[in-house]
Design a protein around this motif. Structure first.
Motif, short mmCIF file in Angstrom:
data_model
loop_
_atom_site.label_atom_id
_atom_site.label_comp_id
_atom_site.label_asym_id
_atom_site.label_seq_id
_atom_site.Cartn_x
_atom_site.Cartn_y
_atom_site.Cartn_z
N TYR A 20 67.47 54.32 15.31
CA TYR A 20 67.43 53.01 14.65
C TYR A 20 68.74 52.26 14.90
N SER A 24 69.07 49.08 17.39
CA SER A 24 69.53 47.85 16.74
C SER A 24 70.70 47.25 17.50
N ASP A 25 71.61 48.09 17.97
CA ASP A 25 72.73 47.60 18.77
C ASP A 25 72.27 46.94 20.07
N ASN A 27 69.61 45.24 20.23
CA ASN A 27 68.74 44.15 19.80
C ASN A 27 67.29 44.41 20.21
N GLN A 29 64.38 45.46 18.56
CA GLN A 29 63.58 45.69 17.36
C GLN A 29 62.18 46.19 17.69
N TYR A 32 61.30 49.76 16.94
CA TYR A 32 61.04 50.20 15.57
C TYR A 32 59.63 50.78 15.43
N TYR A 64 63.37 40.84 11.42
CA TYR A 64 64.64 41.20 12.02
C TYR A 64 64.94 40.35 13.25
N SER A 73 77.29 44.05 18.48
CA SER A 73 77.06 44.80 17.25
C SER A 73 77.42 46.26 17.46
N HIS A 75 76.61 49.74 15.21
CA HIS A 75 76.08 50.47 14.06
C HIS A 75 76.56 51.91 14.16
#
Length: 146
Positions: A20, A24-25, A27, A29, A32, A64, A73, A75
């Motif tokens: 996840y 997410s880093d 981008n 989504q 998921y 999101y 980003s 995480h």
């Protein structure tokens, strides 16, 4: 003493929360769908305020994506504690730091979030999924970006 199966399950559950963060880093989504059940129950809290209440993975992905991509980003997951209810159900808490660089008024802005994920997991057809998540933004910091 842990059984071989419990060790394998713990590794699989850690992989879910780490993927996840990694996706997410990127981008990504859409990924998921690979870690959350189609009927995911997701509640996102900002402090004590409920900010999102979502009941399926497609709505989760859309919400999101609506935030837009950060310029950068990072995480980072910390500890994860898992408790097994039975062979196909577990609960867990994962601590994380989410660092985002966005643009505001033509300047880069750094935002750091301390996050706790309270998850429920289900094992279906031999693989683990996140079936419920309470995502708590414990605090947010906006330090200067140098």
């Amino acid at each position: 003493m842990m059984t071989q199966q419990e060790l394998q399950d713990r590794v699989a559950l850690k992989d879910l929360v780490d993927r996840y963060a990694t996706e997410s880093d990127k981008n990504n989504q859409d990924y998921y769908r690979e870690i959350f059940t189609p009927d995911i129950k997701l509640k996102v809290y900002f402090g004590d305020t409920l900010g999102m209440d979502i009941n399926n993975v497609e709505d989760m992905i859309a919400k999101y994506k609506a935030f837009g991509a950060a310029k950068a980003s990072f995480h980072q997951n910390g500890q994860q504690v898992v408790d097994f209810t039975d062979e196909t159900h577990a609960t867990g808490i994962c601590y994380a730091i989410a660092t985002l660089v966005t643009e505001e008024d033509g300047k880069d802005k750094l935002t750091m979030h301390a996050v706790r994920y309270y998850d429920k997991y289900v094992k279906t057809a031999g693989r683990w999924w996140i079936s419920e998540r309470e995502q708590h933004f414990v605090y947010t910091s906006v330090p200067p970006l140098v």
